[in-house]
Design an enzyme around this catalytic site. Structure first.
Site, short mmCIF file in Angstrom:
data_model
loop_
_atom_site.label_atom_id
_atom_site.label_comp_id
_atom_site.label_asym_id
_atom_site.label_seq_id
_atom_site.Cartn_x
_atom_site.Cartn_y
_atom_site.Cartn_z
N GLU A 19 -7.90 -6.94 11.39
CA GLU A 19 -7.75 -6.91 9.93
C GLU A 19 -8.24 -8.23 9.34
O GLU A 19 -7.49 -9.22 9.31
CB GLU A 19 -6.29 -6.70 9.55
CG GLU A 19 -5.75 -5.33 9.87
CD GLU A 19 -4.60 -4.96 8.95
OE1 GLU A 19 -4.66 -3.91 8.32
OE2 GLU A 19 -3.66 -5.76 8.84
N GLY A 65 -3.70 0.57 4.66
CA GLY A 65 -2.69 0.06 3.74
C GLY A 65 -2.49 0.99 2.56
O GLY A 65 -1.90 2.06 2.66
N GLY A 66 -2.99 0.58 1.39
CA GLY A 66 -2.74 1.31 0.15
C GLY A 66 -3.12 2.77 0.19
O GLY A 66 -2.44 3.63 -0.39
N SER A 70 -8.77 -2.42 3.45
CA SER A 70 -9.33 -1.59 2.38
C SER A 70 -10.10 -0.38 2.93
O SER A 70 -11.16 -0.01 2.43
CB SER A 70 -10.23 -2.42 1.46
OG SER A 70 -9.49 -3.45 0.84
N HIS A 111 1.17 -8.99 11.75
CA HIS A 111 0.35 -8.75 10.56
C HIS A 111 0.14 -10.06 9.81
O HIS A 111 1.01 -10.92 9.78
CB HIS A 111 1.03 -7.72 9.66
CG HIS A 111 0.15 -7.18 8.57
ND1 HIS A 111 -0.11 -7.90 7.41
CD2 HIS A 111 -0.53 -6.02 8.46
CE1 HIS A 111 -0.92 -7.18 6.65
NE2 HIS A 111 -1.19 -6.04 7.26
N GLY A 122 -6.16 -5.50 0.91
CA GLY A 122 -5.68 -5.32 -0.45
C GLY A 122 -6.58 -5.91 -1.52
O GLY A 122 -6.18 -6.00 -2.68
N GLU A 136 0.25 -10.85 6.81
CA GLU A 136 1.26 -11.15 5.78
C GLU A 136 2.53 -11.69 6.42
O GLU A 136 3.20 -12.56 5.85
CB GLU A 136 1.54 -9.89 4.96
CG GLU A 136 0.37 -9.52 4.07
CD GLU A 136 0.34 -8.07 3.63
OE1 GLU A 136 -0.61 -7.69 2.94
OE2 GLU A 136 1.27 -7.30 3.99
N ASN A 182 0.33 1.78 7.03
CA ASN A 182 1.29 0.70 6.80
C ASN A 182 1.68 0.72 5.32
O ASN A 182 0.92 0.31 4.46
CB ASN A 182 0.65 -0.64 7.17
CG ASN A 182 1.58 -1.82 6.91
OD1 ASN A 182 2.78 -1.65 6.69
ND2 ASN A 182 1.03 -3.02 6.93
N TRP A 183 2.88 1.22 5.05
CA TRP A 183 3.32 1.38 3.66
C TRP A 183 3.74 0.05 3.04
O TRP A 183 3.96 -0.04 1.84
CB TRP A 183 4.49 2.36 3.59
CG TRP A 183 4.11 3.77 3.95
CD1 TRP A 183 2.89 4.21 4.39
CD2 TRP A 183 4.95 4.92 3.91
NE1 TRP A 183 2.92 5.56 4.63
CE2 TRP A 183 4.19 6.03 4.34
CE3 TRP A 183 6.28 5.13 3.56
CZ2 TRP A 183 4.71 7.32 4.43
CZ3 TRP A 183 6.81 6.41 3.65
CH2 TRP A 183 6.03 7.49 4.07
N LYS A 184 3.95 -0.96 3.87
CA LYS A 184 4.40 -2.28 3.41
C LYS A 184 5.71 -2.12 2.62
O LYS A 184 6.51 -1.24 2.94
CB LYS A 184 3.30 -2.99 2.62
CG LYS A 184 1.99 -3.07 3.43
CD LYS A 184 0.95 -3.97 2.81
CE LYS A 184 -0.30 -3.97 3.67
NZ LYS A 184 -1.32 -4.93 3.18
#
Length: 256
Positions: A168, A235-236, A214, A96, A174, A98, A9-11
């Site tokens: 999640e 994610g990151g 993470s 998600h 994050g 967010e 997930n590049w967001k």
């Protein structure tokens, strides 16, 4: 055995140019691997069409980070499932944390999106997760099952067996904090058991459950080795070539 699935997930990160560089780097490594896991990248909307072109005839599938449940209409700024299928998207992240926190998504809208996704032959990656306050007060499992209950209203078992649930924990997204393998397994097992109670053994055993929060190269193998964890929503680390490839290798090792 359920096939592991790793989704990045590049967001709201990257451009068409930088995303293309990432995918080309992934392709250069994965083309020489015999994969026993599924791999998905979920770029920003502007980069999706290019991502689909670059992943055609490769081991990588493309997903979207959200969608509206309407096919069309006066919904400024939204993206419909028809638009996603037109450009070749296969997966869509739904619910998600967010999206829930910043854009008001609810269990009801998640439910509507799941139904719409299946109607348009998109595979939903349905996110559930608790806050730090909910975990510390002992309400994790009650919260997760309530999210699932709302998300799966009137969704038939034939579709449930095909969807992906991404656990999640909000406190681990994050933040650099990660649920231990035992903590992640406890919740993922509860998710599977709850689906079993709503449907049946066959449906529960078919559902793939990811962990997200993470996830990185150093913890991937331990987390993915748990019996009820079938992959990761990353994610990151999905924006770093070596990290994402190492997570895929960990899943590949489990799935072999």
């Amino acid at each position: 055995m359920r096939k592991p699935i790793i989704a990045g997930n590049w967001k709201m990160n990257g451009t068409i140019a930088s995303g293309s560089i990432l995918i080309e780097a992934f392709n250069s490594v994965l083309q020489d691997m015999e994969l026993s896991c599924d791999v998905v990248v979920c770029p920003p909307f502007t980069a999706i069409e290019r991502a689909v072109a670059l992943t055609r005839d490769t081991a990588i599938a493309v997903g979207a980070q959200t969608m509206d449940y309407h096919d069309a209409g006066a919904f400024t700024g939204e993206i419909s499932p028809l638009m996603l299928t037109e450009v070749g998207v296969n997966y869509v992240i739904i619910g998600h944390s967010e999206r829930r926190e910043y854009y008001g998504e609810t269990d009801e809208t998640v439910n509507a999106k799941i139904k719409s996704a299946f109607h348009h032959n998109l595979t939903p990656i349905v996110c559930v997760g608790e806050s730090l306050e909910q975990r510390e007060s002992g309400h994790t499992l009650d919260w997760i099952t309530s999210q699932l209950k709302g998300a799966l209203v009137d969704v038939p078992k034939e579709q449930v067996s095909q969807l992906i649930v991404a656990y999640e924990p909000i406190w681990a997204i994050g933040t650099g904090k990660t649920a231990t393998a035992d903590q992640a397994e406890e919740v993922c097992k509860e998710i599977r058991d709850y689906i079993r109670s709503l449907y049946d053994d066959e449906t529960a055993d078919a559902v793939r459950i990811q962990y997200g929060g993470s996830v990185k190269s150093e913890n991937a193998l331990e987390i993915l080795g748990e019996p009820n964890i079938d992959g990761a929503l990353v994610g990151g680390a999905s924006l770093v070539v070596d990290e994402f490839i190492d997570i895929i290798k960990a899943a590949n090792q489990i799935g072999a």
